[in-house]
Every structure is written in C-alpha cells, then in structure tokens.
Enzyme design. Structure first.
Site, PDB file in Angstrom:
ATOM      1  N   ARG A  62       0.850  -1.192   0.000  1.00  0.00           N
ATOM      2  CA  ARG A  62       0.000   0.000   0.000  1.00  0.00           C
ATOM      3  C   ARG A  62       0.883   1.238   0.000  1.00  0.00           C
ATOM      4  O   ARG A  62       1.287   1.723   1.047  1.00  0.00           O
ATOM      5  CB  ARG A  62      -0.920  -0.029   1.223  1.00  0.00           C
ATOM      6  CG  ARG A  62      -2.246   0.616   0.959  1.00  0.00           C
ATOM      7  CD  ARG A  62      -3.202   0.423   2.086  1.00  0.00           C
ATOM      8  NE  ARG A  62      -4.036  -0.763   2.021  1.00  0.00           N
ATOM      9  CZ  ARG A  62      -4.955  -1.014   1.095  1.00  0.00           C
ATOM     10  NH1 ARG A  62      -5.136  -0.184   0.111  1.00  0.00           N
ATOM     11  NH2 ARG A  62      -5.692  -2.094   1.152  1.00  0.00           N
ATOM     12  N   GLN A  87      -9.419  -8.673  -6.737  1.00  0.00           N
ATOM     13  CA  GLN A  87      -9.528  -7.216  -6.895  1.00  0.00           C
ATOM     14  C   GLN A  87      -8.194  -6.662  -7.408  1.00  0.00           C
ATOM     15  O   GLN A  87      -7.135  -6.984  -6.868  1.00  0.00           O
ATOM     16  CB  GLN A  87      -9.869  -6.633  -5.512  1.00  0.00           C
ATOM     17  CG  GLN A  87      -9.435  -5.221  -5.264  1.00  0.00           C
ATOM     18  CD  GLN A  87     -10.615  -4.281  -5.012  1.00  0.00           C
ATOM     19  OE1 GLN A  87     -11.725  -4.531  -5.457  1.00  0.00           O
ATOM     20  NE2 GLN A  87     -10.370  -3.207  -4.293  1.00  0.00           N
ATOM     21  N   ARG A  92       0.126  -6.640  -9.221  1.00  0.00           N
ATOM     22  CA  ARG A  92       0.612  -6.063  -7.960  1.00  0.00           C
ATOM     23  C   ARG A  92       0.887  -7.129  -6.902  1.00  0.00           C
ATOM     24  O   ARG A  92       1.370  -6.814  -5.829  1.00  0.00           O
ATOM     25  CB  ARG A  92      -0.380  -5.018  -7.434  1.00  0.00           C
ATOM     26  CG  ARG A  92      -1.701  -5.576  -6.969  1.00  0.00           C
ATOM     27  CD  ARG A  92      -2.591  -4.502  -6.359  1.00  0.00           C
ATOM     28  NE  ARG A  92      -3.756  -5.084  -5.707  1.00  0.00           N
ATOM     29  CZ  ARG A  92      -4.553  -4.441  -4.876  1.00  0.00           C
ATOM     30  NH1 ARG A  92      -4.321  -3.185  -4.575  1.00  0.00           N
ATOM     31  NH2 ARG A  92      -5.602  -5.049  -4.331  1.00  0.00           N
ATOM     32  N   HIS A 166      -1.789   2.887  -9.813  1.00  0.00           N
ATOM     33  CA  HIS A 166      -2.508   3.206  -8.563  1.00  0.00           C
ATOM     34  C   HIS A 166      -1.625   4.065  -7.650  1.00  0.00           C
ATOM     35  O   HIS A 166      -1.180   3.624  -6.586  1.00  0.00           O
ATOM     36  CB  HIS A 166      -2.866   1.881  -7.881  1.00  0.00           C
ATOM     37  CG  HIS A 166      -3.949   1.953  -6.871  1.00  0.00           C
ATOM     38  ND1 HIS A 166      -3.915   2.795  -5.783  1.00  0.00           N
ATOM     39  CD2 HIS A 166      -5.116   1.265  -6.771  1.00  0.00           C
ATOM     40  CE1 HIS A 166      -5.009   2.611  -5.069  1.00  0.00           C
ATOM     41  NE2 HIS A 166      -5.754   1.686  -5.648  1.00  0.00           N
ATOM     42  N   ASP A 207     -14.279   7.908  -3.795  1.00  0.00           N
ATOM     43  CA  ASP A 207     -13.921   6.765  -4.640  1.00  0.00           C
ATOM     44  C   ASP A 207     -14.625   6.971  -5.984  1.00  0.00           C
ATOM     45  O   ASP A 207     -15.779   6.613  -6.150  1.00  0.00           O
ATOM     46  CB  ASP A 207     -14.354   5.458  -3.952  1.00  0.00           C
ATOM     47  CG  ASP A 207     -13.702   4.242  -4.588  1.00  0.00           C
ATOM     48  OD1 ASP A 207     -13.033   4.398  -5.637  1.00  0.00           O
ATOM     49  OD2 ASP A 207     -13.875   3.129  -4.050  1.00  0.00           O
ATOM     50  N   GLU A 269      -5.133   7.954  -9.861  1.00  0.00           N
ATOM     51  CA  GLU A 269      -4.774   6.726 -10.573  1.00  0.00           C
ATOM     52  C   GLU A 269      -5.177   6.792 -12.043  1.00  0.00           C
ATOM     53  O   GLU A 269      -6.310   6.501 -12.401  1.00  0.00           O
ATOM     54  CB  GLU A 269      -5.492   5.545  -9.907  1.00  0.00           C
ATOM     55  CG  GLU A 269      -5.418   5.551  -8.393  1.00  0.00           C
ATOM     56  CD  GLU A 269      -6.472   4.653  -7.734  1.00  0.00           C
ATOM     57  OE1 GLU A 269      -6.972   3.712  -8.370  1.00  0.00           O
ATOM     58  OE2 GLU A 269      -6.794   4.914  -6.564  1.00  0.00           O
TER      59      GLU A 269
HETATM   60  C1  BG6 Z   1      -9.244   2.128  -5.714  1.00  0.00           C
HETATM   61  C2  BG6 Z   1     -10.664   1.643  -5.830  1.00  0.00           C
HETATM   62  O1  BG6 Z   1      -8.638   2.130  -6.970  1.00  0.00           O
HETATM   63  O2  BG6 Z   1      -8.503   1.253  -4.868  1.00  0.00           O
HETATM   64  C3  BG6 Z   1     -11.278   1.510  -4.445  1.00  0.00           C
HETATM   65  O3  BG6 Z   1     -11.422   2.540  -6.619  1.00  0.00           O
HETATM   66  C4  BG6 Z   1     -10.437   0.591  -3.598  1.00  0.00           C
HETATM   67  O4  BG6 Z   1     -12.611   1.008  -4.547  1.00  0.00           O
HETATM   68  C5  BG6 Z   1      -9.012   1.143  -3.557  1.00  0.00           C
HETATM   69  O5  BG6 Z   1     -10.987   0.523  -2.295  1.00  0.00           O
HETATM   70  C6  BG6 Z   1      -8.044   0.283  -2.746  1.00  0.00           C
HETATM   71  O6  BG6 Z   1      -8.090  -1.019  -3.182  1.00  0.00           O
HETATM   72  P1  BG6 Z   1      -7.253  -2.149  -2.442  1.00  0.00           P
HETATM   73  O7  BG6 Z   1      -7.607  -3.436  -3.121  1.00  0.00           O
HETATM   74  O8  BG6 Z   1      -5.808  -1.781  -2.624  1.00  0.00           O
HETATM   75  O9  BG6 Z   1      -7.670  -2.099  -0.999  1.00  0.00           O
END
Ligand code: BG6
Length: 302
Positions: A62, A87, A92, A166, A207, A269
């Site tokens: 993160r 997701q 990544r 991101h 978001d 992003e």
């Molecule tokens: C953003 C999304 O790109 O990433 C959000 O639009 C999401 O909905 C955020 O919560 C973080 O995602 P993650 O999978 O890294 O927790």
C-alpha cells in the site's frame, strides 16, 4: 548517475542528487524516499509506503505505484475473461524481475522491470491463462518521474485487460483539471455525476472513476502561495482517472492502513478501466504517466 541492484532492491540516482528505489524481489513499487534535490522533495515526500503496509508478499504493497493489471476492482461482468481474478488483478501481487538499465546519462537515468505469465502465482495463472509480458520502465530526470507500462500479447489469440497506475500521494492536495468530467461515484452506488467544481478537495470518503478524461494533464496543487511546489500529472494513452481516499471508517477497517493516514493521502490513478483494451496476438500496447515538479520559487530566481 547510477543504477544499483543490491539484494533485490533497485535504486536509481540522477547526477542532480535525485534518486528513487524499488524492489524487484516482491512486488513492483517505488518508494521515492531518497531524493536530495529541493525541487523533488515535495514529490518524494508524497509517495512513501504506508506505515502498516505488508512487505512480506502476502498482500499488495500500500504505497508507491502498484500496477493494476489485467483487472481493475472486481470484474462487474461475470463473463469477463478476468472475472475470477482478485480485486485489481495479478500484477501487484506477483514477483517482478529487474531487467537492467535503459539509459544512464546526464539527462536521465532509467531502468526496466518485467513480469511474464511464467512469474504469476499458479492459482491466478489458472484463472487467466494468457501468455503475456509486462515491461515497466521508470525514468528519472532532475524534475520528472516517468513511468511507462508496455503490455505484450505473446499468445495466439487476442486478450482483454484493464491497466491502471494506482499512485499514492501523501500530501494534502487538491486536483485541478477534472472539472466538466463525468464520474462514477463508487460511494454512491455508482451514480453518474458531472463534476463542475474547479478543483477536487478531499474532505470525505472519495472513490470516483472519472471517465474518458479529455485533458491528459492535471495540476496537483499543494495549496502553497503562488503554486510553489505544485506538480503536474500527465497521463499517457489512458482514458480514465480514479481518485480514492478511504476516509475515517474504511481506514479503520483496513489492517494495512494507519488509522489516521487518510488525512494525508490520496490516490490519483490514471488508467483504462471503464472498458477493456483488446490486444491482438503478437501486439504491444503502451501507457504511462509523467509526474513533473514545478520549480520552487527560490530556484527560479537564482
Ligand atoms: C481504488 C478503488 O482504486 O482502490 C477503491 O477505486 C479501492 O474502490 C481502492 O478501495 C483500494 O483497493 P485495495 O484493493 O488496494 O484495498
């Protein structure tokens, strides 16, 4: 000008004193932590790894610039080729390889990182059995950071994907250049909203997927007098831009995100996520971003 690869960590240094480093052992990320140049300090301070981020390979990092491929979020269409991927896809959470230097001269220093289907964890490869190669190039000059992502289809059939950079910023900013653009509001049941404000300031959970953003360049405004220290973000061959801040409640729910960190971060992003890119067999597609720091006043007057 130096490029070093030590214990899996790659560091790029420009002769002006700016530097950046990332890892090729776990996931690709950039922790822009060691710039020595005044012009880049604000940018550098704005892209660190979140303090609770997991660096042991169990989760996406993160911070920095996680690369989202071949799926943004979860696929909304069950029939999408990427529907069973996690997701934000697999890039990544896969181990990239450092491919070496591209340029190393007075003007710029750059290095490449690669990921092929052979490096993707088996369970993900099963869900998306495509033959592909990603090349991520990081280029540093005295006042810019450029990232490009090439996607190659090494298979015999076309495939479809989303791609997104991101990027985590850690400064209290507002963003100019997204006015008059329609966004999907993910915190409001994907309502379609047209943004008429001059700039976006983050003061609540945000978001948003700004769709088909016609302008490729935005200003990231640090709120200083005369725009000192601001930087521009230019997207390259990317249609959409996501803006995200989890705010208080969601931040508390995330184990790898400090409870108070929402106050000093936002993800901006650039990506292509509202539709899939279709890539024919044997072809390459490229996208990227350029983050450019404005000269500080003190430098300009010298
Ligand atoms: C953003 C999304 O790109 O990433 C959000 O639009 C999401 O909905 C955020 O919560 C973080 O995602 P993650 O999978 O890294 O927790």
């Amino acid at each position: 000008m130096t490029i070093k690869d030590y214990e899996g960590k790659v560091s790029l240094e420009h002769s002006s004193g700016s530097s950046t480093e990332g890892t090729s052992v776990l996931f690709i990320y950039l922790s822009l932590i060691r710039y020595g140049l005044e012009l880049l300090e604000l940018l550098v301070n704005s892209l660190p790894i979140r303090e609770k981020s997991k660096l042991d390979g169990t989760k996406a990092i993160r911070g920095g610039i996680p690369l989202i491929f071949p799926q943004f979020a979860k696929a909304s269409e069950p029939s999408a080729e990427t529907a069973n991927l996690p997701q934000h896809g697999i890039a990544r959470v896969s181990t990239w390889k450092f491919l070496g230097a591209v340029t190393d001269n007075e003007e710029e220093v750059s290095a490449r990182f690669g990921l092929t289907d052979a490096q993707v964890p088996e369970n993900f490869h099963k869900e998306w059995p495509k033959k592909f190669e990603l090349i991520f190039t990081v280029t540093l000059t005295a006042n810019t950071l450029k990232n490009t992502l090439e996607v190659r289809n090494n298979g015999t059939e076309p495939f479809e994907f989303n791609a997104l950079l991101h990027t985590y910023y850690s400064v209290p900013i507002s963003i100019k250049g997204l006015n008059e653009v329609t966004y999907l509001d993910k915190v409001n049941n994907f309502a379609r909203i047209r943004d008429v404000k001059d700039s976006i300031t983050i003061d609540q959970e945000t978001d948003r997927i700004y769709m088909d953003v016609p302008k490729d360049e935005f200003i990231i405004d640090l709120g200083q007098p005369d725009g000192v220290g601001n930087f521009t973000l230019k997207k390259l061959n990317l249609k959409d831009t996501v803006v995200w801040n989890p705010w208080i409640k969601k931040a508390l729910e995330m184990s790898d995100f400090g409870d108070d960190e929402y106050k000093k971060m936002v993800c901006v992003e650039p990506g292509t996520v509202t539709e899939y890119v279709k890539l024919e067999a044997g072809k390459t597609w490229e996208c990227g971003q350029i983050i450019k720091v404005f000269a500080l006043k003190s430098k300009l007057t010298k």
